[in-house]
Design a protein around this motif. Structure first.
Motif, short mmCIF file in Angstrom:
data_model
loop_
_atom_site.label_atom_id
_atom_site.label_comp_id
_atom_site.label_asym_id
_atom_site.label_seq_id
_atom_site.Cartn_x
_atom_site.Cartn_y
_atom_site.Cartn_z
N SER A 14 0.52 -1.04 -0.36
CA SER A 14 -0.28 -0.43 0.00
C SER A 14 0.60 1.22 -0.23
O SER A 14 0.65 2.61 -0.52
CB SER A 14 -0.42 -0.02 1.46
N ALA A 15 2.09 1.29 0.19
CA ALA A 15 2.82 2.60 0.72
C ALA A 15 3.44 2.43 -0.50
O ALA A 15 3.85 4.15 -0.69
CB ALA A 15 3.75 2.31 2.28
N GLY A 16 3.52 1.65 -1.54
CA GLY A 16 4.16 2.11 -3.17
C GLY A 16 4.83 2.19 -3.07
O GLY A 16 6.23 2.35 -1.89
N GLY A 17 6.09 2.64 -3.50
CA GLY A 17 7.64 2.87 -3.91
C GLY A 17 8.22 1.99 -3.49
O GLY A 17 8.50 0.67 -3.97
N SER A 18 9.92 1.80 -3.28
CA SER A 18 10.36 1.47 -2.95
C SER A 18 10.02 0.12 -2.18
O SER A 18 10.59 -0.89 -1.93
CB SER A 18 11.59 1.78 -2.65
N ARG A 19 9.10 0.04 -1.16
CA ARG A 19 8.44 -0.51 -0.29
C ARG A 19 8.16 -1.56 -0.21
O ARG A 19 7.79 -3.23 -0.70
CB ARG A 19 7.69 0.02 1.49
N ARG A 20 6.90 -1.09 -1.79
CA ARG A 20 6.56 -1.53 -2.54
C ARG A 20 6.84 -3.03 -3.58
O ARG A 20 7.35 -4.62 -3.36
CB ARG A 20 5.43 -1.18 -3.49
N ASP A 21 7.65 -2.81 -3.70
CA ASP A 21 9.39 -3.57 -4.80
C ASP A 21 9.74 -4.49 -3.28
O ASP A 21 10.40 -5.23 -4.05
CB ASP A 21 10.63 -2.34 -4.68
N VAL A 22 10.34 -3.84 -1.88
CA VAL A 22 10.47 -4.80 -1.26
C VAL A 22 9.70 -5.80 -1.33
O VAL A 22 10.29 -7.03 -1.23
CB VAL A 22 11.33 -4.29 -0.11
N ALA A 23 8.03 -6.13 -1.18
CA ALA A 23 7.26 -6.29 -0.23
C ALA A 23 7.29 -8.10 -1.73
O ALA A 23 7.50 -9.08 -1.42
CB ALA A 23 5.96 -5.87 -0.56
N GLY A 24 7.46 -7.28 -2.83
CA GLY A 24 7.68 -7.87 -3.76
C GLY A 24 8.65 -8.89 -4.15
O GLY A 24 8.35 -9.36 -4.56
N LEU A 25 9.47 -8.52 -4.13
CA LEU A 25 10.95 -9.73 -4.09
C LEU A 25 11.22 -10.67 -2.95
O LEU A 25 11.14 -11.69 -2.93
CB LEU A 25 12.52 -8.44 -3.53
N ILE A 26 10.46 -10.26 -1.63
CA ILE A 26 9.97 -11.32 -0.41
C ILE A 26 8.99 -12.19 -0.26
O ILE A 26 9.68 -13.47 0.10
CB ILE A 26 9.60 -10.80 0.95
N THR A 27 7.77 -11.78 -1.43
CA THR A 27 7.36 -12.09 -1.80
C THR A 27 7.79 -13.46 -3.58
O THR A 27 7.58 -15.00 -2.72
CB THR A 27 5.76 -11.81 -2.93
N GLU A 28 8.95 -13.00 -3.55
CA GLU A 28 9.40 -14.68 -4.87
C GLU A 28 10.26 -14.93 -3.70
O GLU A 28 10.77 -16.08 -4.57
CB GLU A 28 10.29 -13.61 -5.84
#
Length: 348
Positions: A14-28
Motif C-alpha cells: 500500500s505504501a508504494g515505491g521501494s517499499r512495495r518493491d521490497v514486498a514483491g521481492l520477499i514474496t518471490e
C-alpha cells in the motif's frame, strides 16, 4: 486466524515505491525457498546425489560448490529476475550480476548457508539482504554492495529444517513465519525479542589454539562458570550452520562468535559481511539484540567488496557488550594481534 506473510507485507504494498518493491521481492524469495525445501526434502536428503555431489569448482568465497548450492543459486536468481532487482550479488557468483535496468533494489544472498552439513540432515538455510539502488550505483554497479548495513531495506534468513521458517525484518521488528507444505503459505508464528542476557555461547572451540589472547580470555571466563569472573554457568552449542545457531539464539538467547584467528586466510574470520553478517545483524538489532565485529557494530562497517569477510559476534545484547569489553581490555590488548589491537570500541 494468524496473519500470513502476505498480510504482513500488505502495508508495504500500500505504501508504494521501494517499499512495495521490497514486498514483491520477499514474496518471490519465499516462493523460491519453498521450492528449495521440496528439493531438500526429496532429492537432497539422506545422502542423496544432489546433497553430496560437488562440481569441483569453487565459489566467489573460495568454497567448493555442491550441486545443491548451484541449484539454490539458480532458484534465487530466478526470484530476483521476477522482482524489481537491478543487481544480484551471490556467494556462488564471482561478481554481481546486473539484471533489469529499471530495478530499484539490490539483493545480496547466500543461497545455501551450511551446505557442508547437507548429507548429515542438519538444518541449513538461505540468508539475504536487500539494499536500495541509486543512480550512482547504476554508473558503478560494484558500489551498490559497498553500502553499510544500516542502509538495508529488509533482511532475513530461511531455515530448512524440520519446518521451513522465514526470519525477517523490514526495519519494524523481527518476525518469524512458518511454511505449510499443504497450503504453500507462510504464516506468522511470533515476533522475536532476543533475551538481553545469555547463558549459552556458540563457537567452534576446536580453533581455540588459533585465537588471539582476548578471545581466549573471554571463553575461559565462560568456562570458569559460577566460580569464575562471570559468576554463572554457561552451556556451549555449535551447529556449524549459521542459520541454525542464529535461530536458536533469536528464540532463547545466547551469543554467536566467529572471530578471526591466526590460520592462513582466517584473519578476518569466514563470515561474509554483505550477505551473511549484515542481514543477521539487522535482524538481531531489530529483535533487541546486538551484533559486532568484536568491537564495532556490524551495521556501521562499510564493505570493500561483495565477498568481504568479517569477524562476527551477535545475539543477546549484554553478552555482545561483554565480548567488546573483554576484547578492549588493555591487559588483553597487550597480547592481541592487530586485528583487535588497533581498533577503538565504537557504537556501543
Amino acid at each position: 486466524m494468524s496473519a500470513t506473510l502476505q498480510d504482513h507485507l500488505a502495508p508495504l504494498v500500500s505504501a508504494g515505491g521501494s517499499r512495495r518493491d521490497v514486498a514483491g521481492l520477499i514474496t518471490e524469495l519465499a516462493k523460491a525457498a519453498a521450492s528449495l525445501q521440496r528439493l531438500i526434502s526429496t532429492g537432497a536428503s539422506a545422502g542423496g546425489a544432489v546433497a553430496t555431489a560437488a562440481d569441483g569448482g569453487a565459489n566467489g568465497g573460495g568454497d567448493i560448490q555442491k550441486v545443491l548450492d548451484l541449484e539454490a543459486d539458480r532458484l534465487f536468481l530466478a526470484a530476483a529476475r521476477a522482482a524489481p532487482v537491478a543487481f544480484y550479488g551471490s556467494e556462488e557468483q564471482d561478481e554481481a550480476v546486473a539484471l533489469g535496468t529499471e530495478g530499484t533494489l539490490a539483493l545480496a544472498i547466500d543461497p545455501l548457508d551450511g551446505s557442508s552439513n547437507i548429507e548429515t540432515n542438519v538444518s541449513i538455510g538461505t540468508i539475504f539482504s536487500v539494499l536500495p539502488v541509486e543512480e550512482a550505483h547504476r554508473a558503478d554497479p560494484a558500489s551498490v554492495f559497498r553500502q553499510p548495513g544500516r542502509r538495508q531495506l529488509a533482511a532475513g534468513f530461511f531455515v530448512y529444517g524440520p519446518q521451513l521458517l522465514l526470519v525477517m525484518t523490514v526495519g519494524e521488528g523481527t518476525h518469524v513465519f512458518g511454511w505449510s507444505p499443504e497450503t504453500d503459505v507462510f504464516t506468522k508464528t511470533m515476533t522475536v525479542t532476543i533475551p538481553a542476557d545469555a547463558k549459552e555461547y556458540s563457537i567452534n572451540a576446536s580453533n581455540a589454539r588459533h585465537w588471539d589472547a582476548p578471545m581466549r580470555r573471554y571463553i575461559d571466563h565462560c568456562l570458569a562458570g559460577k566460580d569464575g569472573p562471570r559468576g554463572r554457568d554457561f552451556n556451549m552449542r555449535w551447529v556449524a550452520s549459521m542459520v541454525a545457531d542464529a535461530y536458536r539464539i533469536f528464540v532463547r538467547g545466547g551469543v554467536y562468535l566467529y572471530p578471526g584467528d591466526s590460520r592462513k586466510g582466517y584473519a578476518q574470520g569466514r563470515i561474509r559481511l554483505c550477505y551473511e553478517a549484515n542481514p543477521v545483524a539487522f535482524c538481531a538489532e531489530q529483535a533487541g539484540g546486538a551484533a559486532s565485529d568484536g568491537l564495532n557494530p556490524i551495521l556501521d562497517l562499510v564493505p570493500e567488496g561483495l565477498h568481504q569477510r568479517t569477524p562476527v559476534v551477535f545475539g543477546s545484547r549484554n553478552e555482545v557488550l561483554e565480548v567488546a569489553r573483554t576484547l578492549a581490555d588493555p591487559a588483553s590488548l597487550s597480547e592481541a594481534s592487530p586485528l583487535f589491537g588497533d581498533r577503538p570500541v565504537g557504537g556501543f
